[in-house]
Design a protein around this motif. Sequence first.
Motif, PDB file in Angstrom:
ATOM      1  N   VAL A 263       5.456  -2.903   4.176  1.00  0.00           N
ATOM      2  CA  VAL A 263       4.863  -3.820   5.154  1.00  0.00           C
ATOM      3  C   VAL A 263       5.233  -3.310   6.534  1.00  0.00           C
ATOM      4  CG1 VAL A 263       4.830  -6.183   6.025  1.00  0.00           C
ATOM      5  CG2 VAL A 263       4.958  -5.749   3.561  1.00  0.00           C
ATOM      6  N   ALA A 264       4.213  -2.858   7.283  1.00  0.00           N
ATOM      7  CA  ALA A 264       4.448  -2.278   8.601  1.00  0.00           C
ATOM      8  C   ALA A 264       3.935  -3.166   9.727  1.00  0.00           C
ATOM      9  CB  ALA A 264       3.791  -0.905   8.696  1.00  0.00           C
ATOM     10  N   ALA A 265       3.041  -4.101   9.416  1.00  0.00           N
ATOM     11  CA  ALA A 265       2.475  -4.991  10.425  1.00  0.00           C
ATOM     12  C   ALA A 265       2.306  -6.378   9.809  1.00  0.00           C
ATOM     13  CB  ALA A 265       1.135  -4.459  10.913  1.00  0.00           C
ATOM     14  N   LEU A 266       2.263  -7.373  10.687  1.00  0.00           N
ATOM     15  CA  LEU A 266       2.140  -8.749  10.211  1.00  0.00           C
ATOM     16  C   LEU A 266       0.901  -9.408  10.789  1.00  0.00           C
ATOM     17  CD1 LEU A 266       5.830  -9.920  10.522  1.00  0.00           C
ATOM     18  CD2 LEU A 266       4.650  -9.159   8.478  1.00  0.00           C
ATOM     19  N   PRO A 267       0.327 -10.341  10.092  1.00  0.00           N
ATOM     20  CA  PRO A 267       0.590 -10.666   8.691  1.00  0.00           C
ATOM     21  C   PRO A 267      -0.005  -9.615   7.748  1.00  0.00           C
ATOM     22  CG  PRO A 267      -1.230 -11.982   9.496  1.00  0.00           C
ATOM     23  CD  PRO A 267      -0.718 -11.189  10.664  1.00  0.00           C
ATOM     24  N   THR A 268       0.677  -9.408   6.641  1.00  0.00           N
ATOM     25  CA  THR A 268       0.153  -8.569   5.561  1.00  0.00           C
ATOM     26  C   THR A 268      -0.001  -9.463   4.340  1.00  0.00           C
ATOM     27  OG1 THR A 268       1.180  -6.535   6.366  1.00  0.00           O
ATOM     28  CG2 THR A 268       0.632  -6.614   4.030  1.00  0.00           C
ATOM     29  N   VAL A 269      -1.155  -9.420   3.726  1.00  0.00           N
ATOM     30  CA  VAL A 269      -1.435 -10.220   2.534  1.00  0.00           C
ATOM     31  C   VAL A 269      -1.788  -9.259   1.408  1.00  0.00           C
ATOM     32  CG1 VAL A 269      -2.917 -11.997   1.526  1.00  0.00           C
ATOM     33  CG2 VAL A 269      -2.238 -12.157   3.936  1.00  0.00           C
ATOM     34  N   SER A 270      -1.065  -9.382   0.299  1.00  0.00           N
ATOM     35  CA  SER A 270      -1.290  -8.504  -0.852  1.00  0.00           C
ATOM     36  C   SER A 270      -1.600  -9.328  -2.087  1.00  0.00           C
ATOM     37  CB  SER A 270      -0.055  -7.655  -1.125  1.00  0.00           C
ATOM     38  OG  SER A 270       0.220  -6.811  -0.032  1.00  0.00           O
ATOM     39  N   ALA A 271      -2.542  -8.851  -2.873  1.00  0.00           N
ATOM     40  CA  ALA A 271      -2.881  -9.493  -4.140  1.00  0.00           C
ATOM     41  C   ALA A 271      -2.234  -8.689  -5.263  1.00  0.00           C
ATOM     42  CB  ALA A 271      -4.389  -9.544  -4.319  1.00  0.00           C
ATOM     43  N   PHE A 272      -1.520  -9.389  -6.132  1.00  0.00           N
ATOM     44  CA  PHE A 272      -0.855  -8.768  -7.274  1.00  0.00           C
ATOM     45  C   PHE A 272      -1.534  -9.233  -8.549  1.00  0.00           C
ATOM     46  CE2 PHE A 272       2.292  -8.350  -4.047  1.00  0.00           C
ATOM     47  CZ  PHE A 272       3.189  -7.374  -4.431  1.00  0.00           C
TER      48      PHE A 272
ATOM     49  N   ASP B 155      -0.858  -8.331 -12.810  1.00  0.00           N
ATOM     50  CA  ASP B 155      -0.023  -7.607 -13.781  1.00  0.00           C
ATOM     51  C   ASP B 155       1.130  -6.880 -13.101  1.00  0.00           C
ATOM     52  OD1 ASP B 155      -1.524  -8.461 -15.978  1.00  0.00           O
ATOM     53  OD2 ASP B 155      -2.960  -6.834 -15.700  1.00  0.00           O
ATOM     54  N   GLY B 156       1.706  -7.494 -12.063  1.00  0.00           N
ATOM     55  CA  GLY B 156       2.876  -6.944 -11.400  1.00  0.00           C
ATOM     56  C   GLY B 156       2.615  -5.842 -10.402  1.00  0.00           C
ATOM     57  N   LYS B 157       1.345  -5.511 -10.170  1.00  0.00           N
ATOM     58  CA  LYS B 157       1.014  -4.415  -9.260  1.00  0.00           C
ATOM     59  C   LYS B 157       0.120  -4.909  -8.131  1.00  0.00           C
ATOM     60  CE  LYS B 157       1.093  -1.120 -13.027  1.00  0.00           C
ATOM     61  NZ  LYS B 157       0.761  -1.784 -14.269  1.00  0.00           N
ATOM     62  N   VAL B 158       0.260  -4.261  -6.968  1.00  0.00           N
ATOM     63  CA  VAL B 158      -0.613  -4.572  -5.845  1.00  0.00           C
ATOM     64  C   VAL B 158      -1.999  -4.008  -6.155  1.00  0.00           C
ATOM     65  CG1 VAL B 158      -1.045  -4.223  -3.386  1.00  0.00           C
ATOM     66  CG2 VAL B 158       1.292  -4.514  -4.192  1.00  0.00           C
ATOM     67  N   VAL B 159      -3.008  -4.879  -6.136  1.00  0.00           N
ATOM     68  CA  VAL B 159      -4.370  -4.439  -6.432  1.00  0.00           C
ATOM     69  C   VAL B 159      -5.275  -4.495  -5.205  1.00  0.00           C
ATOM     70  CG1 VAL B 159      -4.263  -4.978  -8.891  1.00  0.00           C
ATOM     71  CG2 VAL B 159      -5.006  -6.739  -7.277  1.00  0.00           C
ATOM     72  N   ASP B 160      -4.831  -5.181  -4.154  1.00  0.00           N
ATOM     73  CA  ASP B 160      -5.644  -5.320  -2.946  1.00  0.00           C
ATOM     74  C   ASP B 160      -4.757  -5.862  -1.840  1.00  0.00           C
ATOM     75  OD1 ASP B 160      -7.866  -5.345  -1.309  1.00  0.00           O
ATOM     76  OD2 ASP B 160      -8.902  -6.967  -2.356  1.00  0.00           O
ATOM     77  N   SER B 161      -5.120  -5.599  -0.599  1.00  0.00           N
ATOM     78  CA  SER B 161      -4.361  -6.169   0.521  1.00  0.00           C
ATOM     79  C   SER B 161      -5.165  -6.070   1.804  1.00  0.00           C
ATOM     80  CB  SER B 161      -3.015  -5.467   0.688  1.00  0.00           C
ATOM     81  OG  SER B 161      -3.198  -4.118   1.005  1.00  0.00           O
ATOM     82  N   PHE B 162      -4.728  -6.830   2.794  1.00  0.00           N
ATOM     83  CA  PHE B 162      -5.279  -6.708   4.134  1.00  0.00           C
ATOM     84  C   PHE B 162      -4.179  -7.006   5.140  1.00  0.00           C
ATOM     85  CE2 PHE B 162      -6.280 -11.207   3.205  1.00  0.00           C
ATOM     86  CZ  PHE B 162      -5.851 -11.860   4.349  1.00  0.00           C
ATOM     87  N   VAL B 163      -4.365  -6.501   6.349  1.00  0.00           N
ATOM     88  CA  VAL B 163      -3.393  -6.684   7.424  1.00  0.00           C
ATOM     89  C   VAL B 163      -4.102  -7.342   8.590  1.00  0.00           C
ATOM     90  CG1 VAL B 163      -1.839  -5.504   9.027  1.00  0.00           C
ATOM     91  CG2 VAL B 163      -2.104  -4.634   6.701  1.00  0.00           C
ATOM     92  N   GLY B 164      -3.451  -8.338   9.184  1.00  0.00           N
ATOM     93  CA  GLY B 164      -4.005  -8.999  10.362  1.00  0.00           C
ATOM     94  C   GLY B 164      -4.721 -10.290  10.019  1.00  0.00           C
ATOM     95  N   MET B 165      -5.137 -10.973  11.064  1.00  0.00           N
ATOM     96  CA  MET B 165      -5.827 -12.250  10.937  1.00  0.00           C
ATOM     97  C   MET B 165      -7.235 -12.047  10.397  1.00  0.00           C
ATOM     98  SD  MET B 165      -5.535 -15.419  11.308  1.00  0.00           S
ATOM     99  CE  MET B 165      -6.680 -16.774  11.248  1.00  0.00           C
ATOM    100  N   ARG B 166      -7.688 -12.985   9.566  1.00  0.00           N
ATOM    101  CA  ARG B 166      -9.045 -12.983   9.021  1.00  0.00           C
ATOM    102  C   ARG B 166      -9.638 -14.378   9.222  1.00  0.00           C
ATOM    103  NH1 ARG B 166      -8.069  -8.330   9.051  1.00  0.00           N
ATOM    104  NH2 ARG B 166      -8.344  -6.795   7.413  1.00  0.00           N
ATOM    105  N   SER B 167     -10.958 -14.444   9.223  1.00  0.00           N
ATOM    106  CA  SER B 167     -11.630 -15.733   9.367  1.00  0.00           C
ATOM    107  C   SER B 167     -11.498 -16.528   8.068  1.00  0.00           C
ATOM    108  CB  SER B 167     -13.106 -15.524   9.700  1.00  0.00           C
ATOM    109  OG  SER B 167     -13.765 -14.939   8.593  1.00  0.00           O
ATOM    110  N   GLY B 168     -11.735 -17.828   8.152  1.00  0.00           N
ATOM    111  CA  GLY B 168     -11.659 -18.692   6.974  1.00  0.00           C
ATOM    112  C   GLY B 168     -12.510 -18.220   5.812  1.00  0.00           C
TER     113      GLY B 168
END
Length: 135
Positions: A97-106, A108-121
């Motif tokens: 994690v190098a920047a905030l906010p970072t959102v990661s989807a896990f 089966d115990g693994k990161v499968v997707d992520s995004f960094v920064g603000m997103r719309s609703g």
Amino acid sequence: MNSLRTIAIKPARQFVRSFHAAQPRLTGKTVEATSETFDSLVTKANHPVIVDFYADWCGPCKMLGPLLSKSVAANPNVTLIKINVDDNQEIASKFKVAALPTVSAFNDGKVVDSFVGMRSGPMVEQFVKKHADLA
């Protein structure tokens, strides 16, 4: 002559059905994690988990958090785990994690997707729904 007997029927006792499970079912909820609880809540989860890496001082994190919680509550197949990177720096570094906010989807115990920064609703809702559908 047949006599009818009146029998008092007791109401059925209320009981709680319990199932043996290795982990509590937290889907549709937002849970604050620590370095001690992270593995059991995220990497060993038996359902999709979305992790919000945030800090108390981060303005975009404060705006994104409620959007994530609302979206997860509407998608009961996924859990939102919030992890404060200031209090849990080893986890933040483990997942780069190098920047905030970072959102990661896990899954089966693994990161499968992520995004960094603000997103719309709507973008947050789409992200959560995409991963909730994996359950």
